[in-house]
Design a protein around this motif. Structure first.
Motif, short mmCIF file in Angstrom:
data_model
loop_
_atom_site.label_atom_id
_atom_site.label_comp_id
_atom_site.label_asym_id
_atom_site.label_seq_id
_atom_site.Cartn_x
_atom_site.Cartn_y
_atom_site.Cartn_z
N SER A 17 -5.34 -10.97 2.22
CA SER A 17 -6.64 -11.49 2.60
C SER A 17 -6.54 -12.96 2.98
O SER A 17 -5.83 -13.73 2.32
CB SER A 17 -7.64 -11.29 1.46
OG SER A 17 -7.47 -12.29 0.50
N LEU B 113 0.85 -1.20 0.00
CA LEU B 113 0.00 0.00 0.00
C LEU B 113 0.88 1.24 0.00
O LEU B 113 1.83 1.34 0.78
CB LEU B 113 -0.91 0.00 1.23
CG LEU B 113 -1.98 -1.11 1.25
CD1 LEU B 113 -2.74 -1.08 2.57
CD2 LEU B 113 -2.94 -0.97 0.07
N GLN C 11 -2.78 5.78 0.38
CA GLN C 11 -3.83 4.80 0.01
C GLN C 11 -4.52 4.32 1.28
O GLN C 11 -3.84 4.08 2.29
CB GLN C 11 -3.19 3.59 -0.70
CG GLN C 11 -3.07 3.74 -2.21
CD GLN C 11 -2.59 2.43 -2.83
OE1 GLN C 11 -1.59 1.87 -2.39
NE2 GLN C 11 -3.28 1.98 -3.82
N PRO C 12 -5.83 4.20 1.25
CA PRO C 12 -6.51 3.74 2.45
C PRO C 12 -6.23 2.25 2.71
O PRO C 12 -5.93 1.51 1.77
CB PRO C 12 -8.00 3.96 2.13
CG PRO C 12 -8.07 3.92 0.64
CD PRO C 12 -6.77 4.43 0.12
N ASP C 13 -6.32 1.84 3.98
CA ASP C 13 -6.21 0.42 4.30
C ASP C 13 -7.33 -0.33 3.61
O ASP C 13 -8.43 0.19 3.44
CB ASP C 13 -6.37 0.21 5.82
CG ASP C 13 -5.11 0.61 6.57
OD1 ASP C 13 -4.14 1.00 5.90
OD2 ASP C 13 -5.14 0.54 7.82
N ARG C 14 -7.02 -1.56 3.15
CA ARG C 14 -8.12 -2.39 2.68
C ARG C 14 -7.85 -3.84 3.08
O ARG C 14 -6.71 -4.26 3.08
CB ARG C 14 -8.34 -2.24 1.18
CG ARG C 14 -7.30 -2.85 0.29
CD ARG C 14 -7.80 -2.72 -1.15
NE ARG C 14 -6.88 -1.94 -1.96
CZ ARG C 14 -5.97 -2.53 -2.76
NH1 ARG C 14 -5.90 -3.82 -2.84
NH2 ARG C 14 -5.18 -1.79 -3.48
N GLY C 15 -8.94 -4.53 3.43
CA GLY C 15 -8.79 -5.89 3.93
C GLY C 15 -7.96 -5.86 5.20
O GLY C 15 -8.05 -4.94 6.00
N ARG C 16 -7.13 -6.90 5.34
CA ARG C 16 -6.26 -6.93 6.51
C ARG C 16 -4.93 -6.28 6.14
O ARG C 16 -4.45 -6.42 5.02
CB ARG C 16 -6.04 -8.36 6.96
CG ARG C 16 -7.29 -8.92 7.59
CD ARG C 16 -7.11 -10.37 7.98
NE ARG C 16 -8.39 -10.85 8.50
CZ ARG C 16 -8.71 -10.81 9.78
NH1 ARG C 16 -7.86 -10.32 10.67
NH2 ARG C 16 -9.88 -11.25 10.20
N VAL C 17 -4.37 -5.59 7.10
CA VAL C 17 -3.14 -4.86 6.83
C VAL C 17 -2.10 -5.19 7.88
O VAL C 17 -2.40 -5.33 9.06
CB VAL C 17 -3.40 -3.33 6.80
CG1 VAL C 17 -2.09 -2.57 6.73
CG2 VAL C 17 -4.29 -2.97 5.62
N ALA D 185 -1.27 -5.13 2.40
CA ALA D 185 -2.64 -5.63 2.50
C ALA D 185 -2.67 -7.08 2.06
O ALA D 185 -1.98 -7.47 1.13
CB ALA D 185 -3.57 -4.79 1.63
#
Lengths: 274, 360
Positions: free
Chosen positions: B352, B290, B294-300, B350
């Motif tokens: 998943s 990321l 950029q925003p967090d998405r899913g698990r980070v 990030a």
């Protein structure tokens, strides 16, 4: 002019040119008559003795070549295809061992083997296979062929061996894969690819044997004499260097023509074979 | 419905103490493009040569089109082979090479010549029939080897690493040509390769082999996404392996993974009811670096970029996640406006949990 060219000129061109010049001169007692003439050639072509010796030389050399190549091929084939890779060098080395002794000694040994009371005859007599000693194996053309075929064996085995070694073994598998048997694979793939080695072997044997004079002198008897014996006689006994030179040049020309024909024929058959 | 075109039952092959094949059971259907994939020395070429008839199985049976091949030599089997070195006959022309196997057929000469010309056309060598075989390029030789085998209409075409000697561009082109040629002629192809990408691109099914055994037999997708063990996972593409602990409780399964934390997982991700110490696998494309802003998405999770390898369309980053001792590989597409990050950069990653695969 570089050293190699100079060397070639001195060691090849000059002696050949000298021999060639002699063929147009004549022996006049103890001196050479340097008037240019074709009389030597005329005599060489017209004397039936020379023609007979020449034909016999070609015939014997041809027979020696055939015998040598035919016996060398199976040996080369065996070493190349059936001896494990790491033992091949040893095998080739062993094949050359008999040839460490002098050529002359080997010719004499053939006399011992082929003679009237020789090894071969006493063995066959002892085994009861024959009732009286065989006489057609010494002091005739057969003896010359046997002795020379043995003398030149390694010179035929090596080029054939090298040609066989160069054949990619996967070609033989490919041929099998495409439906050919072991025998037809040999005929359609192995033999044509070994042809350059076979032709080389044939020429290496044929060219020196046609000019050999030691073997015919020692084991050939009167019917086994060849053109080189006559050349020797002309030079040393009859003191006729011009005639000797003429016969030598003619022998050389015949070798050149036959070699060229063999070479062309092999090229042609390779095409037709395919 | 006919049976399999190739059936191997318990095939063993040993040379003295060395066991090249240690029990191969395999069925290959008609018209299939099948690959034998594995590192060198895994027995894949031995297996191919056993099918072709160049090697005899020490144990077990080889059936081609339902017929037991015991004692049937290579020249009488309904298979043809494209050799790794192509084995194009150097003393023959292109047309003579292609027509080599037809000599034995009853086909009259003019018909044979037409068949050869048509075959040459099909493999893209039209008009080159009279060319001497030794005057061909590597790619052309390969086509000759292919034409020479296909003209005999074998039930099975065997290809022994046929593309390994070609340069990359030509290899990629030939991969597509081979695939479409196979669809055209409908003949079963068995390809031996050590190139996993090649196997994935071309095959209907792949058998991954190690040490004389088939480790996994599946479609390219299954092999890539659901490798049965670590060896297969590591051999096919890149697989990041992380230490994990699988725990089962009343409500479901959860896994504690080094660098990633504890997450709930599904039963399908864990083969054979595995519990306790395990290895978690993640493909590089399932992880995302990321960028700042950029925003967090899913698990980070967090890590440091340690290496960066630029491939043109992609960049591969080696990122050491916090709490781990070696970097994981992350592949990122190089899109316009996206900078290449330098080693030493601190970054968020990030991921998943659905992308995880677990191995014993």
């Amino acid at each position: 002019m570089g050293p190699p060219a100079l060397y070639a000129l001195l060691m090849l061109a000059v002696p050949l040119a000298t021999i060639f010049a002699y063929t147009f001169w004549t022996q006049d007692g103890l001196t050479i008559d340097r008037t240019l003439t074709f009389s030597n050639y005329r005599e060489a072509f017209n004397d039936p003795l020379y023609r007979q010796l020449m034909l016999r030389s070609v015939w014997i050399a041809g027979a020696v070549t055939l015998a040598t190549v035919m016996t060398a091929f199976p040996i080369a084939y065996f070493v190349s295809f059936h001896v494990p890779q790491r033992r091949k060098a040893l095998w080739i080395f062993l094949i050359t061992i008999p040839f460490w002794t002098s050529y002359l000694i080997r010719v004499f040994l053939w006399k011992v083997i082929l003679g009237y009371n020789g090894v071969l005859n006493t063995t066959l007599l002892g085994l009861g296979i024959i009732d009286e000693p065989l006489s057609f194996i010494l002091y005739n053309a057969n003896a010359v062929v046997i002795t020379l075929a043995h003398a030149f064996a390694p010179f035929a085995i090596l080029p054939i061996f090298v040609a066989l070694e160069k054949i990619d073994r996967s070609l033989l598998e490919a041929s099998r894969d495409l439906g050919e048997t072991h025998l037809t694979t040999f005929l359609r793939v192995t033999l044509p690819l070994a042809m350059p080695g076979i032709v080389a072997a044939a020429l290496i044997v044929f060219i020196p044997t046609i000019g050999d004079y030691v073997t015919p002198r020692l084991v050939g008897g009167p019917d086994g004499l060849m053109i080189a014996n006559m050349i020797q006689t002309q030079y040393l006994r009859l003191n006729d260097a011009p005639m000797g030179a003429t016969l030598a040049v003619l022998a050389m020309a015949i070798v050149a023509v036959i070699s060229a024909l063999v070479f062309l024929a092999s090229r042609l058959t390779a095409r037709i074979w395919a | 419905m006919s049976g399999p075109i190739v059936a191997l039952k318990g095939v063993h092959k040993s040379y003295g103490d060395y066991h090249a094949l240690r029990g191969i059971d395999l069925e290959i259907g008609a018209g299939e493009f099948f690959s034998l994939l594995g590192p060198s020395g895994c027995g894949k070429t031995t297996l191919l040569r056993t099918i072709a008839g160049f090697e005899d199985a020490s144990e077990g049976r080889v059936l081609l089109d339902g017929r037991d091949m015991a004692g049937v030599p290579a020249n009488r089997r309904p298979t043809n082979m494209v050799f790794q070195t192509y084995a194009v006959f150097p003393h023959l022309s292109v047309a003579e090479n292609v027509g080599f196997g037809l000599r034995r057929s009853q086909m009259p000469k003019p018909e044979r010549a037409r068949a050869v010309e048509a075959m040459l056309e099909q493999v893209g060598l039209g008009g080159l029939g009279r060319r001497a075989a030794h005057a061909l390029s590597g790619g052309q030789r390969q086509r000759v080897a292919l034409a020479r085998a296909l003209i005999l209409k074998p039930k099975v075409l065997l290809l022994d690493e046929p593309l390994s000697a070609l340069d990359r561009k030509l290899r990629e082109q030939m991969q597509h040509e081979l695939r479409s040629l196979q669809r055209q002629v409908g003949i079963t192809f068995i390809l031996v390769t050590h190139d996993q990408e090649e196997a994935l691109i071309m095959s209907d099914r792949i058998a991954v082999m190690f040490e004389g055994l088939i480790a996994q037999l599946a479609t390219p997708e299954d092999i890539y996404n659901r490798p049965v063990d670590r060896r297969v996972a590591e051999f096919i593409g890149v697989m990041n392996l992380l230490r994990a602990e699988i725990r089962r409780n009343g409500s479901g399964i959860e896994a504690e993974i080094e660098g990633l934390g504890t997450v709930p997982i599904e039963a399908r991700q864990v083969p054979g009811g595995l519990t306790g110490a395990a290895t978690a696998g993640l493909r590089p494309e399932t992880l995302t670096v990321l960028y700042e802003g950029q925003p967090d998405r899913g698990r980070v999770t967090h890590g440091n970029i340690e290496e960066e390898t630029y491939y043109g369309d992609m960049t591969y980053y080696g990122v050491r996640l916090d709490g781990t001792d070696r970097p994981v590989t992350i592949s990122m597409r190089n899109l316009p406006g996206r900078d290449i990050l330098d080693p030493g950069t601190r970054t968020r990653v990030a991921w998943s949990p659905e992308a995880l695969i677990f191995f014993p």
